[in-house]
Design a protein around this motif. Sequence first.
Motif, PDB file in Angstrom:
ATOM      1  N   GLY A 161      -1.104   6.766  -7.177  1.00 50.88           N
ATOM      2  CA  GLY A 161      -1.606   5.747  -6.250  1.00 50.88           C
ATOM      3  C   GLY A 161      -1.974   6.341  -4.907  1.00 50.88           C
ATOM      4  N   ALA A 162      -2.597   5.509  -4.070  1.00 52.06           N
ATOM      5  CA  ALA A 162      -3.008   5.938  -2.728  1.00 52.06           C
ATOM      6  C   ALA A 162      -2.078   5.270  -1.715  1.00 52.06           C
ATOM      7  CB  ALA A 162      -4.473   5.603  -2.506  1.00 52.06           C
ATOM      8  N   SER A 163      -2.434   4.059  -1.252  1.00 55.45           N
ATOM      9  CA  SER A 163      -1.553   3.396  -0.275  1.00 55.45           C
ATOM     10  C   SER A 163      -0.243   2.953  -0.909  1.00 55.45           C
ATOM     11  CB  SER A 163      -2.266   2.206   0.354  1.00 55.45           C
ATOM     12  OG  SER A 163      -2.386   1.140  -0.559  1.00 55.45           O
ATOM     13  N   THR A 164      -0.183   2.874  -2.224  1.00 54.40           N
ATOM     14  CA  THR A 164       1.060   2.459  -2.903  1.00 54.40           C
ATOM     15  C   THR A 164       1.799   3.653  -3.501  1.00 54.40           C
ATOM     16  OG1 THR A 164      -0.067   2.070  -5.012  1.00 54.40           O
ATOM     17  CG2 THR A 164       0.047   0.208  -3.495  1.00 54.40           C
ATOM     18  N   TRP A 196     -11.337  -0.748  -3.446  1.00 54.53           N
ATOM     19  CA  TRP A 196     -11.026  -0.947  -4.858  1.00 54.53           C
ATOM     20  C   TRP A 196      -9.774  -0.106  -5.117  1.00 54.53           C
ATOM     21  CZ3 TRP A 196     -11.565   2.849  -8.990  1.00 54.53           C
ATOM     22  CH2 TRP A 196     -11.030   2.362 -10.193  1.00 54.53           C
ATOM     23  N   GLY A 197      -8.703  -0.753  -5.496  1.00 49.58           N
ATOM     24  CA  GLY A 197      -7.425  -0.051  -5.634  1.00 49.58           C
ATOM     25  C   GLY A 197      -7.345   0.684  -6.955  1.00 49.58           C
ATOM     26  N   GLY A 198      -8.050   1.799  -7.035  1.00 48.90           N
ATOM     27  CA  GLY A 198      -8.161   2.545  -8.290  1.00 48.90           C
ATOM     28  C   GLY A 198      -6.849   2.824  -8.998  1.00 48.90           C
ATOM     29  N   ARG A 199      -5.861   3.301  -8.254  1.00 47.71           N
ATOM     30  CA  ARG A 199      -4.556   3.547  -8.896  1.00 47.71           C
ATOM     31  C   ARG A 199      -3.448   2.805  -8.158  1.00 47.71           C
ATOM     32  NH1 ARG A 199      -5.533   7.697 -12.698  1.00 47.71           N
ATOM     33  NH2 ARG A 199      -7.470   8.765 -12.170  1.00 47.71           N
ATOM     34  N   GLU A 200      -3.841   1.725  -7.448  1.00 46.41           N
ATOM     35  CA  GLU A 200      -2.846   0.907  -6.739  1.00 46.41           C
ATOM     36  C   GLU A 200      -2.234  -0.061  -7.736  1.00 46.41           C
ATOM     37  OE1 GLU A 200      -2.578   2.593  -4.330  1.00 46.41           O
ATOM     38  OE2 GLU A 200      -3.913   2.187  -2.647  1.00 46.41           O
ATOM     39  N   GLY A 201      -1.258   0.441  -8.459  1.00 50.94           N
ATOM     40  CA  GLY A 201      -0.607  -0.364  -9.490  1.00 50.94           C
ATOM     41  C   GLY A 201       0.424   0.539 -10.105  1.00 50.94           C
ATOM     42  N   TYR A 202       0.796   0.299 -11.331  1.00 49.94           N
ATOM     43  CA  TYR A 202       1.777   1.203 -11.936  1.00 49.94           C
ATOM     44  C   TYR A 202       1.423   1.503 -13.380  1.00 49.94           C
ATOM     45  CZ  TYR A 202       3.629  -3.153 -13.863  1.00 49.94           C
ATOM     46  OH  TYR A 202       3.733  -4.344 -14.504  1.00 49.94           O
ATOM     47  N   ILE A 203       1.945   2.647 -13.813  1.00 43.64           N
ATOM     48  CA  ILE A 203       1.848   3.037 -15.219  1.00 43.64           C
ATOM     49  C   ILE A 203       3.156   2.658 -15.902  1.00 43.64           C
ATOM     50  CG2 ILE A 203       1.689   5.046 -16.767  1.00 43.64           C
ATOM     51  CD1 ILE A 203      -0.975   4.480 -15.471  1.00 43.64           C
ATOM     52  N   CYS A 204       4.295   2.829 -15.162  1.00 45.56           N
ATOM     53  CA  CYS A 204       5.614   2.510 -15.724  1.00 45.56           C
ATOM     54  C   CYS A 204       6.347   1.594 -14.749  1.00 45.56           C
ATOM     55  CB  CYS A 204       6.388   3.814 -15.949  1.00 45.56           C
ATOM     56  SG  CYS A 204       8.090   3.514 -16.465  1.00 45.56           S
ATOM     57  N   LEU A 205       6.614   0.372 -15.173  1.00 44.19           N
ATOM     58  CA  LEU A 205       7.273  -0.608 -14.302  1.00 44.19           C
ATOM     59  C   LEU A 205       8.647  -0.122 -13.859  1.00 44.19           C
ATOM     60  CD1 LEU A 205       7.196  -3.483 -13.070  1.00 44.19           C
ATOM     61  CD2 LEU A 205       8.154  -4.330 -15.204  1.00 44.19           C
ATOM     62  N   PHE A 206       9.358   0.579 -14.742  1.00 42.75           N
ATOM     63  CA  PHE A 206      10.764   0.880 -14.464  1.00 42.75           C
ATOM     64  C   PHE A 206      10.994   2.187 -13.713  1.00 42.75           C
ATOM     65  CE2 PHE A 206      10.672  -2.390 -17.659  1.00 42.75           C
ATOM     66  CZ  PHE A 206      11.455  -3.340 -17.016  1.00 42.75           C
ATOM     67  N   ASN A 207       9.901   2.843 -13.276  1.00 39.48           N
ATOM     68  CA  ASN A 207      10.091   3.894 -12.273  1.00 39.48           C
ATOM     69  C   ASN A 207       9.378   3.509 -10.974  1.00 39.48           C
ATOM     70  OD1 ASN A 207       7.391   4.454 -12.612  1.00 39.48           O
ATOM     71  ND2 ASN A 207       7.662   6.490 -13.509  1.00 39.48           N
ATOM     72  N   SER A 208       9.010   2.224 -10.863  1.00 37.65           N
ATOM     73  CA  SER A 208       8.225   1.778  -9.697  1.00 37.65           C
ATOM     74  C   SER A 208       8.986   0.712  -8.916  1.00 37.65           C
ATOM     75  CB  SER A 208       6.890   1.167 -10.160  1.00 37.65           C
ATOM     76  OG  SER A 208       6.192   2.090 -10.960  1.00 37.65           O
ATOM     77  N   ILE A 239     -12.046  -6.698  -0.902  1.00 36.48           N
ATOM     78  CA  ILE A 239     -11.162  -6.160  -1.949  1.00 36.48           C
ATOM     79  C   ILE A 239     -11.824  -6.456  -3.281  1.00 36.48           C
ATOM     80  CG2 ILE A 239      -8.908  -6.345  -3.085  1.00 36.48           C
ATOM     81  CD1 ILE A 239      -7.704  -6.135  -0.555  1.00 36.48           C
ATOM     82  N   GLU A 240     -11.835  -5.451  -4.138  1.00 37.76           N
ATOM     83  CA  GLU A 240     -12.474  -5.607  -5.452  1.00 37.76           C
ATOM     84  C   GLU A 240     -11.390  -5.675  -6.523  1.00 37.76           C
ATOM     85  OE1 GLU A 240     -15.749  -2.868  -6.137  1.00 37.76           O
ATOM     86  OE2 GLU A 240     -15.291  -2.853  -8.265  1.00 37.76           O
ATOM     87  N   PRO A 241     -11.133  -6.865  -7.058  1.00 37.92           N
ATOM     88  CA  PRO A 241     -10.060  -6.971  -8.053  1.00 37.92           C
ATOM     89  C   PRO A 241     -10.416  -6.296  -9.369  1.00 37.92           C
ATOM     90  CG  PRO A 241     -10.818  -9.179  -7.345  1.00 37.92           C
ATOM     91  CD  PRO A 241     -11.793  -8.173  -6.824  1.00 37.92           C
TER      92      PRO A 241
END
Length: 448
Positions: A161-164, A196-208, A239-241
Amino acid sequence: MKRDVFKGDTEYFKGIGQIAYEGHESDNPLAFKAYDPDRVVSGKTMEEHLRFAVCYWHTFCSGGHDPFGPETRQHAWLKGSDPVAIAMNKMDAAFELFTKLNVPFYCFHDRDLAPQGATVAESEKNLQTLVEAAKVRQKETNVNLLWGTANAFTDPRYMNGASTNPNFDVVAHAGAQVKAALDATVELGGQNYVFWGGREGYICLFNSNTKRELEHMGQFLTMARDYGRSIGFEGTFLIEPKPMEPTKHQYDFDAQTVIGFLREHNLQDDFKLNIEANHATLAGHTFAHELQMCADASMLGSIDANRGDYQNGWDTDQFPVDLYDCMQAMLVVLEDGGFKNGGLNFDAKLRRESTDIEDFFISHIGGMDSFARGLLAADKLIQDGRLSGLTSARYESFDGGKGQAFESGELSLSDLRDHAAHVGEPAQISGKQELVENLMNDALMSVS
Ligand code: XUL
Ligand code: CO
């Protein structure tokens, strides 16, 4: 308006002149059949209504690579060894194509325009060099910047992620990039700035730590807003969802999620949304649904015009050619009062198998004609009035009496109970969906 074709040292799209409007009877694949920039539709020209933009990334940076194979198109402007010289050639190719298509706008990521350097300072310097060159070309051609953005998702440092990002040092790098991209956008008179939050999210919920990441994103956007305003940016932040891809879950999932987030962080007065058709369908919505949610919240900013593939679950970014979709999108846009700072940016790419130079033009012509037809049909529906009449008639019980009192918050739940007891079984009122659908088809088929 007609623009002169930009001439750099090299002509990259040889054998192709400026694309002109030739009308519906034309069989020339390199002519507009419906998009006539100067045609007036309800008081504005088509160019003013549609505000088309060509995107830098798909068109000039990428040559058709996919996870299974490399580029199929070897762009002449990408040849050479000096990255800044290559970026200059790419810019010449870009302005040649913009003016041959006669579009009023373009869009870029910082890294599309200028190469990343070895240090923050070198990247800033490269961007500044290309911004100076773009300024000259914009002035010469009257092709302007619809929006700029920062690519904070390609470099491996942004893998989490970037800002996250859980690492503050990476957040700071994202900040450096957004600052420089905002400077570039302001210098070029950009009308919007996109996140556009390209990687502003998670791949694994339980390490985030999703709570912390979302707070960081709010903090980051607030800083960007404050910096942008401090350097004189008067345009709209967008913001681009997108619900997923590349991350498993992206925080800017869809329009309603983003609208809630912006309100939570008190950003609703500076930010609007940039709705991309293919992102809408990935979120399980129609393109028009996402636009309508934004319009309802007074946050419809701009559009990334493309389409997905209903059999595939990824972002195929195809050129928009579905007239029904274009009409419905333009209906929402027109009913919202039309674009202000926003426009229609072709965030769309040629198929990997489309390898002729003329395909760059055929694809954009198709998208522009489709939205021109969509505009005409939407305008026809609005002028006709039956569609909006039908919709407002469905709600007329709220236009007076107890319904109006309910809307203004003057009734209690007990009042509802007493009204129900008094009126008895409500009258059955047809929803008339088939009539709505027929009106749309009739409008589409009657315009030229
Ligand atoms: C990715 C996408 C981006 C944004 C700008 O799906 O749409 O190109 O439009 O970062
Ligand atoms: Co996009």
